[in-house]
Design a protein around this motif. Structure first.
Motif, PDB file in Angstrom:
ATOM      1  N   GLN A 233       0.825  -1.208   0.000  1.00 53.91           N
ATOM      2  CA  GLN A 233       0.000   0.000   0.000  1.00 53.91           C
ATOM      3  C   GLN A 233       0.862   1.261   0.000  1.00 53.91           C
ATOM      4  N   THR A 234       2.001   1.184   0.662  1.00 56.16           N
ATOM      5  CA  THR A 234       2.920   2.326   0.707  1.00 56.16           C
ATOM      6  C   THR A 234       3.720   2.444  -0.578  1.00 56.16           C
ATOM      7  N   TYR A 235       4.117   1.310  -1.121  1.00 57.27           N
ATOM      8  CA  TYR A 235       4.949   1.289  -2.333  1.00 57.27           C
ATOM      9  C   TYR A 235       4.322   0.345  -3.370  1.00 57.27           C
ATOM     10  N   PRO A 236       3.280   0.788  -4.052  1.00 59.20           N
ATOM     11  CA  PRO A 236       2.554  -0.092  -4.980  1.00 59.20           C
ATOM     12  C   PRO A 236       3.384  -0.567  -6.170  1.00 59.20           C
ATOM     13  N   GLU A 237       4.451   0.150  -6.543  1.00 60.50           N
ATOM     14  CA  GLU A 237       5.293  -0.245  -7.670  1.00 60.50           C
ATOM     15  C   GLU A 237       6.548  -0.992  -7.220  1.00 60.50           C
ATOM     16  N   ALA A 238       6.596  -1.366  -5.962  1.00 59.39           N
ATOM     17  CA  ALA A 238       7.800  -1.971  -5.403  1.00 59.39           C
ATOM     18  C   ALA A 238       8.012  -3.400  -5.880  1.00 59.39           C
ATOM     19  N   GLN A 239       9.237  -3.847  -5.673  1.00 60.16           N
ATOM     20  CA  GLN A 239       9.614  -5.225  -5.971  1.00 60.16           C
ATOM     21  C   GLN A 239      10.598  -5.688  -4.901  1.00 60.16           C
ATOM     22  N   ILE A 240      10.451  -6.928  -4.465  1.00 58.73           N
ATOM     23  CA  ILE A 240      11.382  -7.522  -3.508  1.00 58.73           C
ATOM     24  C   ILE A 240      12.035  -8.738  -4.166  1.00 58.73           C
ATOM     25  N   ASN A 241      13.362  -8.701  -4.285  1.00 54.84           N
ATOM     26  CA  ASN A 241      14.126  -9.833  -4.812  1.00 54.84           C
ATOM     27  C   ASN A 241      14.694 -10.625  -3.644  1.00 54.84           C
ATOM     28  N   LEU A 242      14.558 -11.947  -3.703  1.00 51.26           N
ATOM     29  CA  LEU A 242      15.010 -12.819  -2.623  1.00 51.26           C
ATOM     30  C   LEU A 242      15.901 -13.933  -3.156  1.00 51.26           C
ATOM     31  N   MET A 243      16.846 -14.344  -2.335  1.00 52.14           N
ATOM     32  CA  MET A 243      17.692 -15.491  -2.672  1.00 52.14           C
ATOM     33  C   MET A 243      18.009 -16.260  -1.385  1.00 52.14           C
ATOM     34  N   TRP A 244      17.835 -17.577  -1.434  1.00 49.42           N
ATOM     35  CA  TRP A 244      18.142 -18.436  -0.297  1.00 49.42           C
ATOM     36  C   TRP A 244      19.501 -19.088  -0.523  1.00 49.42           C
TER      37      TRP A 244
ATOM     38  N   ILE B 299      19.441 -15.476   3.961  1.00 44.11           N
ATOM     39  CA  ILE B 299      18.409 -14.996   3.046  1.00 44.11           C
ATOM     40  C   ILE B 299      18.853 -13.633   2.543  1.00 44.11           C
ATOM     41  N   VAL B 300      18.959 -13.495   1.227  1.00 42.26           N
ATOM     42  CA  VAL B 300      19.381 -12.247   0.595  1.00 42.26           C
ATOM     43  C   VAL B 300      18.141 -11.467   0.179  1.00 42.26           C
ATOM     44  N   VAL B 301      18.152 -10.168   0.457  1.00 40.26           N
ATOM     45  CA  VAL B 301      16.999  -9.322   0.143  1.00 40.26           C
ATOM     46  C   VAL B 301      17.457  -8.060  -0.579  1.00 40.26           C
ATOM     47  N   MET B 302      16.760  -7.721  -1.658  1.00 39.81           N
ATOM     48  CA  MET B 302      16.956  -6.437  -2.345  1.00 39.81           C
ATOM     49  C   MET B 302      15.594  -5.777  -2.512  1.00 39.81           C
ATOM     50  N   GLU B 303      15.477  -4.536  -2.064  1.00 42.27           N
ATOM     51  CA  GLU B 303      14.231  -3.788  -2.223  1.00 42.27           C
ATOM     52  C   GLU B 303      14.331  -2.791  -3.370  1.00 42.27           C
TER      53      GLU B 303
ATOM     54  N   PHE C   8      32.040 -19.477  -2.703  1.00 42.94           N
ATOM     55  CA  PHE C   8      31.542 -20.342  -1.633  1.00 42.94           C
ATOM     56  C   PHE C   8      31.322 -21.791  -2.051  1.00 42.94           C
ATOM     57  N   GLY C   9      31.480 -22.093  -3.340  1.00 36.25           N
ATOM     58  CA  GLY C   9      31.370 -23.462  -3.791  1.00 36.25           C
ATOM     59  C   GLY C   9      29.973 -24.058  -3.702  1.00 36.25           C
ATOM     60  N   ILE C  10      28.961 -23.207  -3.617  1.00 36.45           N
ATOM     61  CA  ILE C  10      27.574 -23.674  -3.586  1.00 36.45           C
ATOM     62  C   ILE C  10      26.769 -22.891  -4.618  1.00 36.45           C
ATOM     63  N   LYS C  11      25.572 -23.374  -4.905  1.00 41.03           N
ATOM     64  CA  LYS C  11      24.651 -22.646  -5.746  1.00 41.03           C
ATOM     65  C   LYS C  11      23.469 -22.189  -4.899  1.00 41.03           C
ATOM     66  N   PRO C  12      22.868 -21.036  -5.226  1.00 38.16           N
ATOM     67  CA  PRO C  12      21.692 -20.609  -4.478  1.00 38.16           C
ATOM     68  C   PRO C  12      20.607 -21.680  -4.512  1.00 38.16           C
ATOM     69  N   ASP C  13      19.899 -21.842  -3.386  1.00 41.33           N
ATOM     70  CA  ASP C  13      18.801 -22.810  -3.335  1.00 41.33           C
ATOM     71  C   ASP C  13      17.696 -22.417  -4.300  1.00 41.33           C
ATOM     72  N   LYS C  14      17.296 -21.153  -4.192  1.00 39.08           N
ATOM     73  CA  LYS C  14      16.218 -20.639  -5.047  1.00 39.08           C
ATOM     74  C   LYS C  14      16.215 -19.124  -4.972  1.00 39.08           C
ATOM     75  N   THR C  15      15.538 -18.505  -5.928  1.00 39.11           N
ATOM     76  CA  THR C  15      15.335 -17.064  -5.920  1.00 39.11           C
ATOM     77  C   THR C  15      13.840 -16.809  -6.119  1.00 39.11           C
ATOM     78  N   ALA C  16      13.409 -15.612  -5.744  1.00 39.82           N
ATOM     79  CA  ALA C  16      12.007 -15.233  -5.928  1.00 39.82           C
ATOM     80  C   ALA C  16      11.941 -13.740  -6.158  1.00 39.82           C
ATOM     81  N   VAL C  17      10.954 -13.313  -6.923  1.00 39.51           N
ATOM     82  CA  VAL C  17      10.692 -11.895  -7.177  1.00 39.51           C
ATOM     83  C   VAL C  17       9.243 -11.631  -6.792  1.00 39.51           C
ATOM     84  N   LEU C  18       9.051 -10.768  -5.798  1.00 39.64           N
ATOM     85  CA  LEU C  18       7.717 -10.480  -5.292  1.00 39.64           C
ATOM     86  C   LEU C  18       7.290  -9.068  -5.657  1.00 39.64           C
ATOM     87  N   THR C  19       6.076  -8.925  -6.138  1.00 37.41           N
ATOM     88  CA  THR C  19       5.471  -7.612  -6.417  1.00 37.41           C
ATOM     89  C   THR C  19       4.067  -7.627  -5.840  1.00 37.41           C
ATOM     90  N   ALA C  20       3.382  -6.490  -5.929  1.00 29.36           N
ATOM     91  CA  ALA C  20       2.013  -6.419  -5.426  1.00 29.36           C
ATOM     92  C   ALA C  20       1.099  -7.397  -6.147  1.00 29.36           C
TER      93      ALA C  20
END
Length: 233
Positions: free
Chosen positions: A12-23, A189-193, A218-230
């Protein structure tokens, strides 16, 4: 940590926002001399690339800085609270030489500088229940790095929080020592706003670049990523 939940109050505060996540799971974040020179060069190169975000004088009028200052006007906060990317770019613009701290911090700082985006990583094992992003009720416990007294969140402040209190105050201004990354962290958990389309495009590039660096350091691969929007929350 169970899951990441973005509250309706954020959208509601940021209707055009996006949250990028990586585990990330099972990494070794202890400092090492094995890639110290590489990390130093990574930071040096990223600092040079950050010049494109700080060419405007005065500093506050640079688009990245101005956009985040506008975003921070949307909620109550402590005087002087600024986005993490503004703080990082300001140091770079003043000629600060970033030196290696610990592997994952070095890698994500380099990404933040290269793409002009805020990047945060929390220790998943220290987050109680779900990790939320939304407006504070007020009074959520918060001990920043080095603090000896509780500095609770303000009512209406935009924060990350879990069952035990605030995890990061004022979006990405300052994180709690309770859940912060340490050299003993193994699961993160990696977060980018982002709050607009231009920031979101850079965040997508930044997360892809980070995903490429993780196996190298680090010799590993990310478990998963996600992109969240409104629309896709």
């Amino acid at each position: 940590m169970k899951d990441v939940i973005i509250d309706d109050s954020f959208w509601q505060t940021y209707p055009e926002a996006q949250i990028n996540l990586m585990w990330l799971t099972g990494f070794d974040n202890h400092d090492t001399d094995d890639n110290l020179a590489e990390r130093q060069e990574l930071l040096r190169t990223a600092t040079a690339e950050s010049d494109k975000f700080t060419k405007v004088d005065p500093f506050r009028n640079n688009p990245v800085v101005a956009e985040w200052r506008d975003a921070y006007q949307q909620f109550p906060k402590r005087k002087g609270a600024r986005s993490s990317i503004e703080a990082l770019l300001k140091r770079a613009s003043q000629g600060h030489e970033f030196t290696p701290i610990e592997p994952l911090v070095d890698v994500y700082n380099s990404i933040s500088l290269r793409y002009g985006v805020p990047v945060g990583i929390e220790d998943r094992d220290k987050i109680a229940g779900d990790l939320h992003l939304g407006t504070a009720q007020g009074g959520e416990s918060f001990f920043p790095l080095g603090a000896e007294e509780d500095d609770p969140a303000r009512a209406g402040e935009m924060i990350y929080y879990d069952e035990d209190g605030a995890v990061c105050r004022s979006l990405n201004w300052r994180e709690a020592q309770r859940t912060m990354l340490t050299d003993d962290t193994t699961n993160g958990i990696v977060v980018m706003e982002s709050v607009n389309a231009d920031q979101a495009a850079r965040a997508n590039e930044a997360m892809a670049a980070l995903a490429e660096l993780i196996p190298t350091y680090f010799g590993i691969k990310p478990d998963k990523t996600a992109v969240l929007t409104a629309e896709t929350k």
